[in-house]
Write a protein that holds these residues in place. Structure first.
Motif, PDB file in Angstrom:
ATOM      1  N   LYS A  61       0.448   8.638 -11.710  1.00  0.00           N
ATOM      2  CA  LYS A  61      -0.776   7.851 -11.493  1.00  0.00           C
ATOM      3  C   LYS A  61      -0.696   7.049 -10.202  1.00  0.00           C
ATOM      4  N   LEU A  62       0.493   6.516  -9.915  1.00  0.00           N
ATOM      5  CA  LEU A  62       0.673   5.776  -8.665  1.00  0.00           C
ATOM      6  C   LEU A  62       0.471   6.676  -7.449  1.00  0.00           C
ATOM      7  N   GLU A  63       1.037   7.846  -7.508  1.00  0.00           N
ATOM      8  CA  GLU A  63       0.902   8.769  -6.383  1.00  0.00           C
ATOM      9  C   GLU A  63      -0.533   9.236  -6.223  1.00  0.00           C
ATOM     10  N   LYS A  64      -1.218   9.406  -7.338  1.00  0.00           N
ATOM     11  CA  LYS A  64      -2.598   9.898  -7.302  1.00  0.00           C
ATOM     12  C   LYS A  64      -3.571   8.820  -6.845  1.00  0.00           C
ATOM     13  N   SER A  65      -3.480   7.625  -7.417  1.00  0.00           N
ATOM     14  CA  SER A  65      -4.488   6.590  -7.156  1.00  0.00           C
ATOM     15  C   SER A  65      -4.009   5.458  -6.253  1.00  0.00           C
ATOM     16  N   ARG A  66      -2.692   5.370  -6.041  1.00  0.00           N
ATOM     17  CA  ARG A  66      -2.094   4.252  -5.294  1.00  0.00           C
ATOM     18  C   ARG A  66      -2.477   2.916  -5.921  1.00  0.00           C
ATOM     19  N   GLN A  67      -2.516   2.912  -7.258  1.00  0.00           N
ATOM     20  CA  GLN A  67      -2.779   1.694  -8.012  1.00  0.00           C
ATOM     21  C   GLN A  67      -1.771   1.589  -9.138  1.00  0.00           C
ATOM     22  N   ILE A  68      -1.301   0.389  -9.359  1.00  0.00           N
ATOM     23  CA  ILE A  68      -0.507   0.139 -10.556  1.00  0.00           C
ATOM     24  C   ILE A  68      -1.509  -0.081 -11.675  1.00  0.00           C
ATOM     25  N   GLN A  69      -1.384   0.676 -12.732  1.00  0.00           N
ATOM     26  CA  GLN A  69      -2.397   0.677 -13.776  1.00  0.00           C
ATOM     27  C   GLN A  69      -2.622  -0.696 -14.416  1.00  0.00           C
ATOM     28  N   ASP A 112      -6.302 -20.921 -13.419  1.00  0.00           N
ATOM     29  CA  ASP A 112      -7.012 -19.655 -13.636  1.00  0.00           C
ATOM     30  C   ASP A 112      -7.431 -19.043 -12.311  1.00  0.00           C
ATOM     31  N   ILE A 113      -7.915 -19.867 -11.412  1.00  0.00           N
ATOM     32  CA  ILE A 113      -8.335 -19.376 -10.094  1.00  0.00           C
ATOM     33  C   ILE A 113      -7.142 -18.769  -9.356  1.00  0.00           C
ATOM     34  N   ASP A 114      -6.004 -19.436  -9.420  1.00  0.00           N
ATOM     35  CA  ASP A 114      -4.795 -18.915  -8.768  1.00  0.00           C
ATOM     36  C   ASP A 114      -4.422 -17.546  -9.336  1.00  0.00           C
ATOM     37  N   LEU A 115      -4.478 -17.403 -10.657  1.00  0.00           N
ATOM     38  CA  LEU A 115      -4.163 -16.124 -11.291  1.00  0.00           C
ATOM     39  C   LEU A 115      -5.136 -15.040 -10.837  1.00  0.00           C
ATOM     40  N   ILE A 116      -6.408 -15.351 -10.863  1.00  0.00           N
ATOM     41  CA  ILE A 116      -7.435 -14.363 -10.498  1.00  0.00           C
ATOM     42  C   ILE A 116      -7.283 -13.946  -9.040  1.00  0.00           C
ATOM     43  N   LYS A 117      -7.045 -14.893  -8.156  1.00  0.00           N
ATOM     44  CA  LYS A 117      -6.852 -14.557  -6.737  1.00  0.00           C
ATOM     45  C   LYS A 117      -5.608 -13.700  -6.543  1.00  0.00           C
ATOM     46  N   GLU A 118      -4.560 -14.016  -7.290  1.00  0.00           N
ATOM     47  CA  GLU A 118      -3.337 -13.219  -7.189  1.00  0.00           C
ATOM     48  C   GLU A 118      -3.603 -11.780  -7.638  1.00  0.00           C
ATOM     49  N   LEU A 119      -4.302 -11.612  -8.739  1.00  0.00           N
ATOM     50  CA  LEU A 119      -4.604 -10.270  -9.232  1.00  0.00           C
ATOM     51  C   LEU A 119      -5.436  -9.479  -8.226  1.00  0.00           C
ATOM     52  N   TYR A 120      -6.457 -10.126  -7.689  1.00  0.00           N
ATOM     53  CA  TYR A 120      -7.285  -9.451  -6.679  1.00  0.00           C
ATOM     54  C   TYR A 120      -6.463  -9.120  -5.434  1.00  0.00           C
ATOM     55  N   ARG A 121      -5.562 -10.006  -5.043  1.00  0.00           N
ATOM     56  CA  ARG A 121      -4.711  -9.747  -3.876  1.00  0.00           C
ATOM     57  C   ARG A 121      -3.829  -8.521  -4.134  1.00  0.00           C
ATOM     58  N   TRP A 122      -3.245  -8.457  -5.333  1.00  0.00           N
ATOM     59  CA  TRP A 122      -2.405  -7.304  -5.676  1.00  0.00           C
ATOM     60  C   TRP A 122      -3.204  -6.009  -5.608  1.00  0.00           C
ATOM     61  N   LYS A 123      -4.450  -6.066  -5.963  1.00  0.00           N
ATOM     62  CA  LYS A 123      -5.276  -4.855  -5.999  1.00  0.00           C
ATOM     63  C   LYS A 123      -5.890  -4.517  -4.649  1.00  0.00           C
ATOM     64  N   THR A 124      -6.302  -5.531  -3.879  1.00  0.00           N
ATOM     65  CA  THR A 124      -7.119  -5.237  -2.703  1.00  0.00           C
ATOM     66  C   THR A 124      -6.454  -5.470  -1.356  1.00  0.00           C
ATOM     67  N   ASP A 125      -5.386  -6.251  -1.292  1.00  0.00           N
ATOM     68  CA  ASP A 125      -4.710  -6.461  -0.016  1.00  0.00           C
ATOM     69  C   ASP A 125      -3.823  -5.246   0.259  1.00  0.00           C
ATOM     70  N   PRO A 126      -4.141  -4.447   1.289  1.00  0.00           N
ATOM     71  CA  PRO A 126      -3.412  -3.190   1.508  1.00  0.00           C
ATOM     72  C   PRO A 126      -1.908  -3.362   1.681  1.00  0.00           C
ATOM     73  N   THR A 127      -1.502  -4.385   2.422  1.00  0.00           N
ATOM     74  CA  THR A 127      -0.071  -4.589   2.672  1.00  0.00           C
ATOM     75  C   THR A 127       0.635  -4.987   1.385  1.00  0.00           C
ATOM     76  N   GLU A 128       0.089  -5.970   0.702  1.00  0.00           N
ATOM     77  CA  GLU A 128       0.715  -6.429  -0.545  1.00  0.00           C
ATOM     78  C   GLU A 128       0.711  -5.319  -1.604  1.00  0.00           C
ATOM     79  N   ARG A 129      -0.372  -4.588  -1.661  1.00  0.00           N
ATOM     80  CA  ARG A 129      -0.484  -3.500  -2.643  1.00  0.00           C
ATOM     81  C   ARG A 129       0.597  -2.444  -2.420  1.00  0.00           C
ATOM     82  N   GLU A 130       0.754  -2.008  -1.180  1.00  0.00           N
ATOM     83  CA  GLU A 130       1.744  -0.973  -0.888  1.00  0.00           C
ATOM     84  C   GLU A 130       3.164  -1.470  -1.125  1.00  0.00           C
TER      85      GLU A 130
END
Length: 164
Positions: A61-69, A112-130
């Protein structure tokens, strides 16, 4: 309903979809409000719990979508909870990242805001995601521990969204 409200209409030469979308925007349909409440506010989606331990499909799944499920489902659970709450309150289904963050920033405590921003960063920041994907492939157990901790926080955040 949800698909139409969350869509950016690109091609609609006859205007059919634009007309239908404008007819349902801002209206709260009680059966849908009940469905959204049950599905997105009463608990996290079951899929998030299926990604709290290693699975034989993780690498594929990681190789296919480049997302941690787990990350995908965590962000989706926040987006869906906020969308459901805003729909129940005023018939507007929020789904864009900026709208989700604005809604949460106006209503939730800083942790809660810190958690939500962290989750979005993990998903949408290309450098952090990779970087996270590379590290996950090397040592997934470290991340499963983190995801289990964050799941508890996420459950609390969704409860707070529900109670707004």
């Amino acid at each position: 309903h949800q698909l139409l409200l969350e869509s950016n209409l690109v091609f609609d030469p006859s205007g059919f979809l634009v007309k239908r979308k404008s007819e349902i925007e801002g209206k709260v349909y009680p059966p849908l409000a009940k469905l959204y409440q049950e599905r997105y506010l009463d608990s996290l989606p079951f899929e998030i719990y299926t990604h709290l331990q290693p699975h034989k499909m993780d690498k594929w799944k990681l190789e296919k979508s480049r997302q941690i499920q787990w990350v995908k489902w965590a962000v989706r659970s926040i987006r869906d909870a906020v969308g459901a709450k805003s729909y129940i309150q005023n018939g507007k289904l929020l789904y864009r990242k900026v709208d989700i963050l604005n809604f949460c920033s106006a209503s939730l405590p800083p942790e809660d805001i810190d958690l939500i921003k962290e989750l979005y960063r993990w998903k949408t920041d290309p450098t952090e995601r990779e970087q996270m994907i590379d590290n996950f492939l090397k040592d997934p157990e470290k991340y499963f521990v983190l995801f289990r901790e964050h799941t508890t926080k996420l459950e609390d955040t969704v409860k707070r969204i529900k109670n707004l």
